[in-house]
Design a protein around this motif. Structure first.
Motif, mmCIF file in Angstrom:
data_model
loop_
_atom_site.group_PDB
_atom_site.id
_atom_site.type_symbol
_atom_site.label_atom_id
_atom_site.label_comp_id
_atom_site.label_asym_id
_atom_site.label_seq_id
_atom_site.Cartn_x
_atom_site.Cartn_y
_atom_site.Cartn_z
ATOM 1 N N CYS A 1 0.833 -1.034 0.182
ATOM 2 C CA CYS A 1 0.312 0.216 -0.364
ATOM 3 C C CYS A 1 0.748 0.674 0.393
ATOM 4 O O CYS A 1 0.261 2.335 -0.468
ATOM 5 C CB CYS A 1 -1.246 -0.182 1.245
ATOM 6 N N LYS A 2 1.758 1.101 0.056
ATOM 7 C CA LYS A 2 3.305 2.121 0.443
ATOM 8 C C LYS A 2 3.010 3.120 -0.662
ATOM 9 O O LYS A 2 3.492 4.505 -0.736
ATOM 10 C CB LYS A 2 4.536 1.807 0.899
ATOM 11 N N TRP A 3 2.366 3.290 -1.713
ATOM 12 C CA TRP A 3 3.306 3.848 -3.009
ATOM 13 C C TRP A 3 2.201 4.858 -3.510
ATOM 14 O O TRP A 3 2.701 5.787 -4.040
ATOM 15 C CB TRP A 3 3.480 3.176 -4.318
ATOM 16 N N LEU A 4 0.860 5.203 -2.145
ATOM 17 C CA LEU A 4 0.160 5.599 -2.684
ATOM 18 C C LEU A 4 -0.325 6.060 -3.949
ATOM 19 O O LEU A 4 -0.133 7.414 -4.739
ATOM 20 C CB LEU A 4 0.295 7.011 -2.051
ATOM 21 N N ASP A 5 -0.250 5.223 -5.532
ATOM 22 C CA ASP A 5 -0.234 5.789 -6.122
ATOM 23 C C ASP A 5 -1.879 5.096 -7.313
ATOM 24 O O ASP A 5 -2.059 4.664 -6.972
ATOM 25 C CB ASP A 5 0.254 5.027 -7.310
ATOM 26 N N ARG A 6 -2.333 6.088 -8.011
ATOM 27 C CA ARG A 6 -3.822 6.366 -7.732
ATOM 28 C C ARG A 6 -4.299 5.307 -9.163
ATOM 29 O O ARG A 6 -4.861 4.275 -9.195
ATOM 30 C CB ARG A 6 -4.215 7.687 -8.701
ATOM 31 N N TYR A 7 -2.980 5.189 -9.854
ATOM 32 C CA TYR A 7 -3.663 4.186 -10.941
ATOM 33 C C TYR A 7 -3.134 2.213 -10.664
ATOM 34 O O TYR A 7 -3.266 1.680 -11.415
ATOM 35 C CB TYR A 7 -2.436 4.086 -12.419
#
Length: 126
Positions: free
Chosen positions: A105-111
């Motif tokens: 969950c760490k990347w906070l990447d919307r894609y």
């Protein structure tokens, strides 16, 4: 499929607090990560704010909210909260929650997220 509904947005003065809630139809069915994102205006980038792993509880924050925002989970209520303190006008945005089954969950990447709510507006005045 996970259905998400956000609530808790509103208008506050700088220095104030709000608590957002994201209620899911059932997180465990098809997701292990829940994230909060925000978008300042239509056409602007949707930016990751915080995320939480619903099984191990690990939390991740964008640098610009560390120490001010707290993400938490009430699994019995299928609800993820975002407590926002020390708000400033730069926090004004439409806030969305999102969920998906991810390796981390760490990347906070919307894609990376497939499931999204419709958003709740937060407005902070100076």
């Amino acid at each position: 499929q996970v259905r998400l509904v956000e609530s808790g947005g509103g208008s506050v003065q700088a220095g104030g607090s709000l608590r957002l809630a994201c209620v899911a139809s059932a997180y465990a069915d098809d997701s292990n990560c829940v994230g909060w994102f925000r978008q300042e205006a239509p056409g602007k980038e949707r930016v990751g704010v915080a995320s939480i792993h619903i099984h191990d509880g690990r939390r991740y924050y964008a640098d610009f909210v560390k120490g001010r925002f707290t993400i938490s989970l009430d699994i019995a209520a299928n609800t993820v909260y975002l407590q926002m303190d020390s708000l400033n006008p730069e926090d004004t945005a439409l806030y969305y929650c999102a969920a998906d089954e991810l390796a981390t969950c760490k990347w906070l990447d919307r894609y990376e997220y497939r499931y999204w709510g419709r958003g709740t507006q937060v407005t902070v005045s100076s």
